[in-house]
Design a protein around this motif. Structure first.
Motif, short mmCIF file in Angstrom:
data_model
loop_
_atom_site.label_atom_id
_atom_site.label_comp_id
_atom_site.label_asym_id
_atom_site.label_seq_id
_atom_site.Cartn_x
_atom_site.Cartn_y
_atom_site.Cartn_z
N ARG A 75 11.92 14.40 -2.86
CA ARG A 75 11.59 12.98 -2.69
C ARG A 75 11.70 12.22 -4.00
O ARG A 75 12.23 11.12 -4.05
CB ARG A 75 10.20 12.82 -2.11
CG ARG A 75 10.15 13.09 -0.64
CD ARG A 75 8.79 12.75 -0.08
NE ARG A 75 8.55 13.67 1.01
CZ ARG A 75 7.46 14.37 1.17
NH1 ARG A 75 6.46 14.24 0.34
NH2 ARG A 75 7.33 15.20 2.17
N ALA A 79 14.27 9.18 -4.88
CA ALA A 79 13.70 7.91 -5.33
C ALA A 79 14.33 7.50 -6.66
O ALA A 79 14.70 6.34 -6.85
CB ALA A 79 12.19 8.02 -5.45
N ARG A 144 7.24 -0.45 -6.44
CA ARG A 144 7.73 0.93 -6.23
C ARG A 144 7.93 1.20 -4.74
O ARG A 144 8.90 1.83 -4.34
CB ARG A 144 6.72 1.91 -6.83
CG ARG A 144 7.18 3.33 -6.81
CD ARG A 144 8.15 3.57 -7.94
NE ARG A 144 8.41 4.99 -7.98
CZ ARG A 144 9.61 5.51 -7.94
NH1 ARG A 144 10.65 4.73 -7.91
NH2 ARG A 144 9.78 6.80 -7.98
N ILE A 145 7.02 0.69 -3.92
CA ILE A 145 7.15 0.87 -2.47
C ILE A 145 8.41 0.18 -1.96
O ILE A 145 9.14 0.73 -1.14
CB ILE A 145 5.88 0.37 -1.74
CG1 ILE A 145 4.73 1.35 -2.00
CG2 ILE A 145 6.12 0.19 -0.24
CD1 ILE A 145 3.37 0.88 -1.52
N LEU A 148 11.36 2.34 -2.91
CA LEU A 148 11.44 3.56 -2.12
C LEU A 148 11.83 3.27 -0.67
O LEU A 148 12.58 4.03 -0.06
CB LEU A 148 10.09 4.30 -2.16
CG LEU A 148 9.70 4.85 -3.52
CD1 LEU A 148 8.27 5.36 -3.50
CD2 LEU A 148 10.66 5.94 -3.97
N ARG A 149 11.35 2.17 -0.12
CA ARG A 149 11.64 1.83 1.27
C ARG A 149 13.01 1.19 1.41
O ARG A 149 13.83 1.61 2.21
CB ARG A 149 10.55 0.89 1.80
CG ARG A 149 10.75 0.45 3.20
CD ARG A 149 10.29 1.49 4.17
NE ARG A 149 10.36 0.95 5.51
CZ ARG A 149 10.73 1.66 6.55
NH1 ARG A 149 11.00 2.93 6.40
NH2 ARG A 149 10.79 1.12 7.72
N ILE A 159 6.70 7.88 1.49
CA ILE A 159 6.30 7.01 0.39
C ILE A 159 4.83 7.22 0.06
O ILE A 159 4.45 7.36 -1.11
CB ILE A 159 6.58 5.53 0.73
CG1 ILE A 159 8.10 5.31 0.84
CG2 ILE A 159 5.95 4.60 -0.29
CD1 ILE A 159 8.48 3.95 1.42
N ALA A 170 0.08 2.24 2.16
CA ALA A 170 1.50 2.04 1.89
C ALA A 170 2.06 0.95 2.81
O ALA A 170 2.81 0.07 2.35
CB ALA A 170 2.28 3.34 2.07
N TRP A 174 3.52 -2.64 1.66
CA TRP A 174 4.89 -2.99 2.05
C TRP A 174 4.92 -4.40 2.65
O TRP A 174 5.78 -5.21 2.29
CB TRP A 174 5.41 -1.95 3.04
CG TRP A 174 6.66 -2.34 3.78
CD1 TRP A 174 6.77 -2.57 5.11
CD2 TRP A 174 7.98 -2.51 3.25
NE1 TRP A 174 8.06 -2.88 5.44
CE2 TRP A 174 8.83 -2.85 4.32
CE3 TRP A 174 8.51 -2.41 1.97
CZ2 TRP A 174 10.18 -3.09 4.15
CZ3 TRP A 174 9.88 -2.66 1.81
CH2 TRP A 174 10.70 -2.99 2.88
#
Length: 186
Positions: A75, A79, A144-145, A148-149, A159, A170, A174
């Protein structure tokens, strides 16, 4: 051993300095990296000069040459790779702007992953990067979310686990980040 376990083991060996591990890693991650690259390029203007293959290669080179990047597992690797792809696209857009008089032409990327299903639109890639930088200054975790998304295409459960937070947190972050970006890009 599962493919995820093999990737993690190879990443650990590579971070320990084993050159053979890097050569063994690429075939295991290449297809997924191409999927991430295709996803990032899907919203770009037609006729974009970067192909998914070129984007993967450039991002992988940057990742391999970054001594500070030592992902501990699959992961984290994806990322970091997605972040490098984003940087390649930003650099590409900046170079294209610099080549134009006044830099007026910018590459557009859709925010379909950020939008609800019934809305559509495009946003300037450099504007998105600037908005993400503002978000990162205000709340690094939310930025960061988004990375990652949106850029890596990770699911919320992945995540949350990667960031050490609950799935609900999370998801809330988001939604807030998405709203912030829409406001910044409107």
């Amino acid at each position: 051993m599962s493919e995820n376990g093999a990737i993690t083991r190879l990443l650990q060996r590579a971070s320990a300095g084993e050159i053979d591990a890097e050569r063994e890693l690429l075939p295991l991650v290449y297809a997924e990296l191409r999927r991430v690259a295709a996803r990032q390029l899907a919203g770009e203007r037609s006729g974009h000069t970067l192909s998914p293959t070129a984007l993967v290669h450039e991002a992988y080179l940057r990742l391999a040459n970054d001594a500070t990047a030592a992902p501990a597992d699959r992961r984290q690797f994806f990322a970091l790779a997605a972040r490098r792809m984003r940087q390649v696209l930003i650099d590409h857009a900046r170079a294209r702007d610099a080549a134009k008089r006044g830099g007026a032409q910018r590459e557009a990327v859709t925010l379909s992953a950020l939008q609800s299903e019934d809305t559509a639109g495009e946003v300037d890639l450099l504007a998105l990067d600037q908005a993400l930088q503002q978000l990162e200054q205000a709340d690094p975790r939310k930025a960061r979310i988004v990375e990652l998304r949106y850029f890596a295409g990770l699911e919320m459960i992945d995540i949350a686990e990667l960031l050490g937070i609950s799935r609900a947190t999370a998801q809330r972050d988001w939604e807030v980040a998405r709203t912030f970006l829409f406001q910044q890009l409107a």
